[in-house]
Design an enzyme around this catalytic site. Structure first.
Site, mmCIF file in Angstrom:
data_model
loop_
_atom_site.group_PDB
_atom_site.id
_atom_site.type_symbol
_atom_site.label_atom_id
_atom_site.label_comp_id
_atom_site.label_asym_id
_atom_site.label_seq_id
_atom_site.Cartn_x
_atom_site.Cartn_y
_atom_site.Cartn_z
ATOM 1 N N ARG A 1 0.895 -1.078 0.001
ATOM 2 C CA ARG A 1 -0.053 0.144 -0.041
ATOM 3 C C ARG A 1 0.952 1.269 -0.023
ATOM 4 O O ARG A 1 1.704 1.394 0.809
ATOM 5 C CB ARG A 1 -0.887 -0.146 1.243
ATOM 6 C CG ARG A 1 -1.847 1.255 1.344
ATOM 7 C CD ARG A 1 -2.962 1.203 0.269
ATOM 8 N NE ARG A 1 -3.872 2.207 0.438
ATOM 9 C CZ ARG A 1 -3.715 3.631 0.206
ATOM 10 N NH1 ARG A 1 -2.584 3.884 -0.376
ATOM 11 N NH2 ARG A 1 -4.681 4.422 0.425
ATOM 12 N N GLU B 1 -11.434 5.276 -5.998
ATOM 13 C CA GLU B 1 -12.000 3.957 -5.825
ATOM 14 C C GLU B 1 -12.370 3.570 -7.331
ATOM 15 O O GLU B 1 -12.868 4.648 -7.987
ATOM 16 C CB GLU B 1 -12.895 3.835 -5.090
ATOM 17 C CG GLU B 1 -12.782 3.861 -3.349
ATOM 18 C CD GLU B 1 -11.814 2.732 -2.824
ATOM 19 O OE1 GLU B 1 -11.660 1.537 -3.606
ATOM 20 O OE2 GLU B 1 -11.665 2.831 -1.826
ATOM 21 N N ARG C 1 -0.514 -5.618 5.008
ATOM 22 C CA ARG C 1 -0.016 -4.879 3.940
ATOM 23 C C ARG C 1 1.318 -4.089 4.027
ATOM 24 O O ARG C 1 1.429 -3.310 4.866
ATOM 25 C CB ARG C 1 -0.551 -4.238 2.760
ATOM 26 C CG ARG C 1 -1.881 -4.932 2.462
ATOM 27 C CD ARG C 1 -2.919 -4.364 1.601
ATOM 28 N NE ARG C 1 -3.529 -3.072 1.945
ATOM 29 C CZ ARG C 1 -4.512 -2.390 1.432
ATOM 30 N NH1 ARG C 1 -4.886 -2.678 0.182
ATOM 31 N NH2 ARG C 1 -5.071 -1.337 2.189
#
Length: 322
Positions: free
Chosen positions: A79, A87, A146
């Site tokens: 990330r 999005e 992540r």
């Protein structure tokens, strides 16, 4: 090809996947990670090219999330620190992006900006060897496990590029680059570039609205990263079917103001909810992608007109952008 504005319009005509979930990655404490301490001198005054580990990018999920193979062969999801792109798989919340209206137009504009950010990331990062740099203030992993990192590619800090190009907002969190990233977002907002064009004209990113009964949406990304003539697939026109009926695009054409024309092959269908992207350069056609095969750029960054014509020669729509 001059300006750096991504021009996008939703146009309705009679015949017309786990990405930016940045808010969930609250930084956790550092984990033990072996690094190979590589460092490359930056080629720009704004990019930090230091990296802690060199990795191979195997998938670009969206504008701010990638999957990589580490030096030991382990696969990780990364990330990108400090940035949040709109999005593409879920819905957008306009009030997260300062000045973007909480309207249908605002959300639609952010959706297209999310696709533009994803395309930008794919162009810069797909199948590349890149560096990752971690941030002691943020920690190496987020809440979902992540990796949290700055991505270094071609001597530039890609996270910062997303902000300066208007493809992302600054994601407010504890990190060393906070002041520089906040300033980069502010500059992009003031210029109205990228997604920040959604904050003007009621959420539309340029051009004039034209509506009819059904639902083909058209958008254009005219300014490819770098030299447009050297990055022909960085510019494209995208059609989307927001209606309830499939469109048979066989024999339909897309042309610019100078008369450059692309003709869709027989059997080209745009089903409800589907998107079809026409890239200027070369590639392998798929159900969702077409390649014009041009040797030079088509869409003028400073303004152009897209004309879509049906197989029987009728003008389906025209769209002029600035």
């Amino acid at each position: 090809m001059a300006s750096s504005t991504v021009s996008t319009l939703i146009v309705c005509v009679l015949i017309v996947l786990a990405g930016c979930v940045g808010s969930g990655d609250i930084a956790a404490g550092p984990t033990s990670t072996t690094t190979d301490s590589t460092a490359t001198q930056s080629t720009t005054s704004t990019a930090s090219a230091e990296s802690d580990v060199t990795v191979e990018v195997v998938d670009v999920v969206d504008g701010d999330t990638i999957k990589v193979v580490m030096p030991d062969g382990a696969r990780e999801t990364v990330r990108l620190l400090g940035v949040d792109t709109p999005e593409v798989y879920g819905s957008n919340t306009p009030d997260e992006f300062e000045g973007v209206p909480d309207t249908e137009d605002g959300r639609a504009c952010l959706r297209d900006a999310g696709y533009a950010a994803s395309d930008f990331a794919k162009e810069r990062l797909s199948n590349r060897t890149v560096g990752l740099r971690f941030d002691e203030k943020a920690g190496e992993r987020g809440y979902y496990g992540r990796l949290l990192a700055y991505v270094v590619v071609d001597g530039s800090e890609f996270n910062y590029e997303l902000l300066t190009e208007g493809h992302a907002r600054f994601y407010d969190s504890s990190l060393e680059e906070r002041a520089r990233y906040e300033a980069a977002e502010l500059d992009a907002r003031e210029q109205g570039v990228g997604l920040w064009a959604c904050a003007t004209e009621g959420g539309a990113s340029g051009g004039s609205d034209a509506t009819t009964a059904k639902g083909l949406s058209v958008s254009v990304v005219a300014d490819a990263p770098g030299n447009d003539n050297e990055n022909l697939n960085g510019e494209y026109v995208r059609l989307q079917n927001d209606g309830d009926t499939a469109f048979d695009l066989s024999g339909w054409t897309v042309s610019d103001a100078a008369g450059a024309t692309y003709t869709f092959a027989d059997g080209t269908t745009l089903n409800p909810g589907d998107r079809l992207t026409l890239y200027t350069g070369s590639g392998t056609d798929t159900a969702t992608e077409r390649y014009w095969g041009r040797s030079g750029a088509v869409w003028n960054n400073g303004g152009d007109t897209i004309t879509i014509t049906t197989s029987d020669g009728q003008t389906a729509l025209t769209y002029s952008y600035d």
